[in-house]
Design a protein around this motif. Structure first.
Motif, mmCIF file in Angstrom:
data_model
loop_
_atom_site.group_PDB
_atom_site.id
_atom_site.type_symbol
_atom_site.label_atom_id
_atom_site.label_comp_id
_atom_site.label_asym_id
_atom_site.label_seq_id
_atom_site.Cartn_x
_atom_site.Cartn_y
_atom_site.Cartn_z
ATOM 1 N N ALA A 143 0.848 -1.207 0.000
ATOM 2 C CA ALA A 143 0.000 0.000 0.000
ATOM 3 C C ALA A 143 0.882 1.255 0.000
ATOM 4 N N LYS A 337 -9.503 2.348 -5.609
ATOM 5 C CA LYS A 337 -8.547 1.225 -5.623
ATOM 6 C C LYS A 337 -8.009 0.947 -4.209
ATOM 7 N N TYR A 338 -7.290 -0.136 -4.075
ATOM 8 C CA TYR A 338 -6.726 -0.549 -2.777
ATOM 9 C C TYR A 338 -7.834 -0.772 -1.752
ATOM 10 N N PRO A 433 -4.112 -4.354 1.108
ATOM 11 C CA PRO A 433 -4.780 -3.560 0.063
ATOM 12 C C PRO A 433 -3.961 -3.608 -1.236
ATOM 13 N N LYS A 434 -4.672 -3.882 -2.343
ATOM 14 C CA LYS A 434 -3.974 -4.004 -3.633
ATOM 15 C C LYS A 434 -4.668 -3.125 -4.669
ATOM 16 N N GLU A 435 -3.910 -2.650 -5.613
ATOM 17 C CA GLU A 435 -4.482 -1.789 -6.650
ATOM 18 C C GLU A 435 -5.590 -2.515 -7.417
ATOM 19 N N LYS A 438 -10.667 -3.334 -6.480
ATOM 20 C CA LYS A 438 -11.187 -1.984 -6.739
ATOM 21 C C LYS A 438 -12.700 -1.985 -6.936
ATOM 22 N N GLY A 504 -10.926 1.276 2.548
ATOM 23 C CA GLY A 504 -10.031 1.727 1.485
ATOM 24 C C GLY A 504 -10.741 2.377 0.312
ATOM 25 N N ARG A 507 -7.757 6.396 0.275
ATOM 26 C CA ARG A 507 -6.824 6.202 1.383
ATOM 27 C C ARG A 507 -6.077 7.475 1.799
ATOM 28 N N THR A 538 -5.778 3.224 5.063
ATOM 29 C CA THR A 538 -4.620 2.886 4.234
ATOM 30 C C THR A 538 -4.328 1.395 4.315
ATOM 31 N N SER A 539 -4.528 0.823 5.489
ATOM 32 C CA SER A 539 -4.420 -0.634 5.669
ATOM 33 C C SER A 539 -5.490 -1.033 6.674
#
Ligand code: FAD
Ligand code: SF4
Length: 569
Positions: A143, A337-338, A433-435, A438, A504, A507, A538-539
């Protein structure tokens, strides 16, 4: 002139979108600070006590003994997976057909669209984050780094805990900081046995009583809210007549109303935030009337978007302008995203053959909790991060409920004690969290109010699978060593979403190139818009998230009002 006059009537100091846990806190804080505040809620009005139709019902008064009918289950394949969707609380939950969305990948979205949002339904588990959680992305390289540390939020945790009323024990653990607690609930004797054995066998693992938003012993501030002691009825999802647990309806919203500064508008669906290019800021919101679909605009100096994580994403993605063609404040391209959530897939059940001279009686609104112990001080497994777990043990009774007439009555009046104690644990894992995880808006398909349908493109990954395996191995070992028998484990393989901790998409981060919000939950690119619900995360940590949304919200309002007073907003 006439138009202007009406616009003035629709102008406030602050607009808060959504009246759930985050929105309720934003409303309370703004109103306490003397700001005229408009709270816009897409769902119907639910007033504390007046609108809890099942709260005082006895089991025999429910047409289906509290269960769902086969027709209801068939009509609601998504929401009926949630344990709270039962006869006594289904009126507080969104039915599948009411608000459709597109599942690019399976996603069980559980929602409560009414005044109070999901605060009426939640399980009230309230654990603070620790510095290990805020360090996570930077330490483990995923992230983007958090722009705040534990010490930034510590006083705000104490602030919201005092008002909401959090019961808990001061356990002195690095992974789970202590707070300003009301007295804790008690562990059962078999839970205490597990606690003792785990402590004896593992230096890094702890069984504690879970902290929860219940008034085990109310303080003056709670009586001032009109709330009283929790009577451990454990029927919280119906709305509590005593205000024994924290909900927006029992606590923050009536408090905000009492100041005379709040205007609450139910049935008001926020379509988008209006951005004024000349002024370089947001000036208000467009609202669709839930009954007539008429559109009306409201204006304010500051806007808090707290519509629950995924709805907040949708509102911002739908707030398009020449300056922000990809959604409000989305210079970085990370909006939507994330998206992340909690991994609740694994669980374990077991029996304990001792303590047969004792039984558990009555109820308790919480259970045991095992804070995260994996990869805490350093990376030590083949997966990143870790999991916390719930733990409970009880010895109940059983009676034949399938009987009828006289034999049903006799069976209910003379329940039989179960042979052994039953115990269980469920995992609460952190996801990365990943791009690629989404949400987006459909370019053409719209709902009944003309809003674009949301697409969910979110899934588990290899890290989550490894974590499930580790939980099962570790907890099997812990329960075995502690003398439990008949240990059974399960990976439900449930889709993301059912954990109901979605986060998320909007973020926080120090760098505007990779994040949407600064350390005050303020949009980097649109300074008078703030996001303080799960979307800002953010996480995800392993802890239940809502206490952190409360603290971030109170902190952000404090900052926003100071900035308003300085003339910066
Ligand atoms: C069964 C269950 C158990 C849970 N257990 C726990 C737990 O133990 N601990 C924990 O921390 N969390 C728990 N949660 C999650 C918790 O409920 C949420 O984290 C919390 O409610 C989020 O607060 P929020 O304000 O962001 O969203 P919500 O409380 O959902 O409120 C959002 C509000 O915004 C409104 N809204 C949405 N879109 C719009 C729009 N366009 N315009 C206007 N209004 C809008 C919604 O109608 C809703 O009222 C649980 C949830 C459920 C359902
Ligand atoms: S457990 Fe406490 S908060 Fe929940 S319904 Fe019962 S009295 Fe109310």
């Amino acid at each position: 002139m006439e138009i202007l006059k009406h616009a003035e009537k629709r102008t406030y100091g602050a607009i808060v979108i959504g009246s759930g846990i985050a929105g309720g806190w934003a409303a309370k804080e703004f109103c306490d600070k003397g700001i005229k505040t408009l709270v816009l809620e897409r769902g119907r009005k639910v007033t504390h006590n007046e609108d809890y139709p099942t709260t005082l019902m006895s089991p025999w008064e429910f047409e289906h003994r509290g269960r769902l009918t086969n027709e209801e289950i068939a009509a609601n394949p998504i929401v009926s997976k949630c344990y709270a969707f039962k006869e006594d609380a289904k009126h507080f939950m969104v039915k599948d057909a009411e608000h459709p969305y597109v599942q690019d990948k399976p996603f069980d979205w559980i929602r409560g669209y009414q005044v109070g949002g999901k605060s009426l339904l939640w399980a009230r588990q309230t654990q603070r984050w620790s510095q290990f959680d805020f360090d996570g992305p930077a330490r483990d390289g995923f992230a983007t780094p958090w722009p705040i540390n534990y010490k930034d939020i510590d006083p705000w945790y104490a602030y919201v805990e005092n008002f909401a009323g959090i019961s808990g024990n001061k356990d002195g653990l690095d992974s789970l900081p202590d707070g300003d607690f009301l007295p804790p609930y008690e562990l059962t004797c078999v839970e205490k046995h597990f606690q003792k054995e785990v402590k004896r066998m593992y230096q890094d693992r702890h069984v504690i009583v879970a902290r929860c938003a219940h008034l085990s012993e109310p303080r003056e501030i709670h009586y001032q809210q009109g709330r009283g002691r929790c009577m451990s009825r454990n029927l919280c999802q119906r709305g509590c007549p005593y205000g024994g647990y924290f909900s927006s309806n029992a606590s923050t919203l009536p408090w905000a109303a009492k100041t005379g500064n709040m205007t609450l508008r139910p049935d008001s669906i926020v379509e988008s935030v209006i951005y004024d290019e000349k002024k370089g800021k947001a000036i208000g919101v467009r609202v669709i009337d839930a009954h007539t679909n008429e559109m009306v605009e409201y204006y304010a100096k500051v806007i808090f978007v707290t519509a629950a994580a995924l709805n907040t994403n949708a509102i911002l993605l739908n707030s398009k302008s020449d300056r922000f063609p990809e959604g409000l404040g989305n210079d970085s391209g990370v909006l939507g995203k994330y998206v992340a959530f909690h991994n609740y897939r694994a669980s374990l059940s077991a029996e304990f053959e001792g303590y047969l001279d004792t039984k558990s009686e009555g109820s308790r609104p919480t259970s045991g909790y095992i804070p995260r112990f994996r990869n805490l001080y350093k990376q030590e497994t083949n997966f990143l991060r870790g999991y916390a777990a719930g733990m409970s043990a009880g010895r109940g009774t059983h009676s034949d409920r399938e009987a009828v007439g006289e034999s049903l009555k006799n069976s209910l009046l003379n329940p039989k004690l179960n042979n052994n104690w039953y115990a269980g644990s469920h995992m609460m894992g952190e996801t990365i969290p990943k791009e690629t995880n989404k949400i987006t808006l459909d370019p053409t398909k719209k709902d009944a109010h003309g809003l674009p349908l949301m697409h969910m493109d979110v899934s588990y990954d290899d890290n989550d699978d490894k974590m499930v395996k580790d939980f099962i191995e570790q907890f099997t070992e812990m329960y075995t060593k502690a003398g439990f028998t008949n240990i059974r484990t399960r990976d439900s393989k449930q889709a993301p979403g059912l954990d109901i901790h979605e986060m998320g998409g909007v973020r926080m981060g120090a760098d505007p190139k990779t994040s949407m919000l600064n350390k005050w939950n303020q949009m980097h690119a649109v300074k008078n818009v703030f996001v303080t619900d799960g979307a800002c995360m953010t996480s995800t940590s392993t802890q239940n998230p809502s206490l952190t949304y409360m603290a971030l919200t109170a902190r952000a309002v404090d900052y926003a009002v100071k900035e308003m007073k300085k003339g910066n907003l």
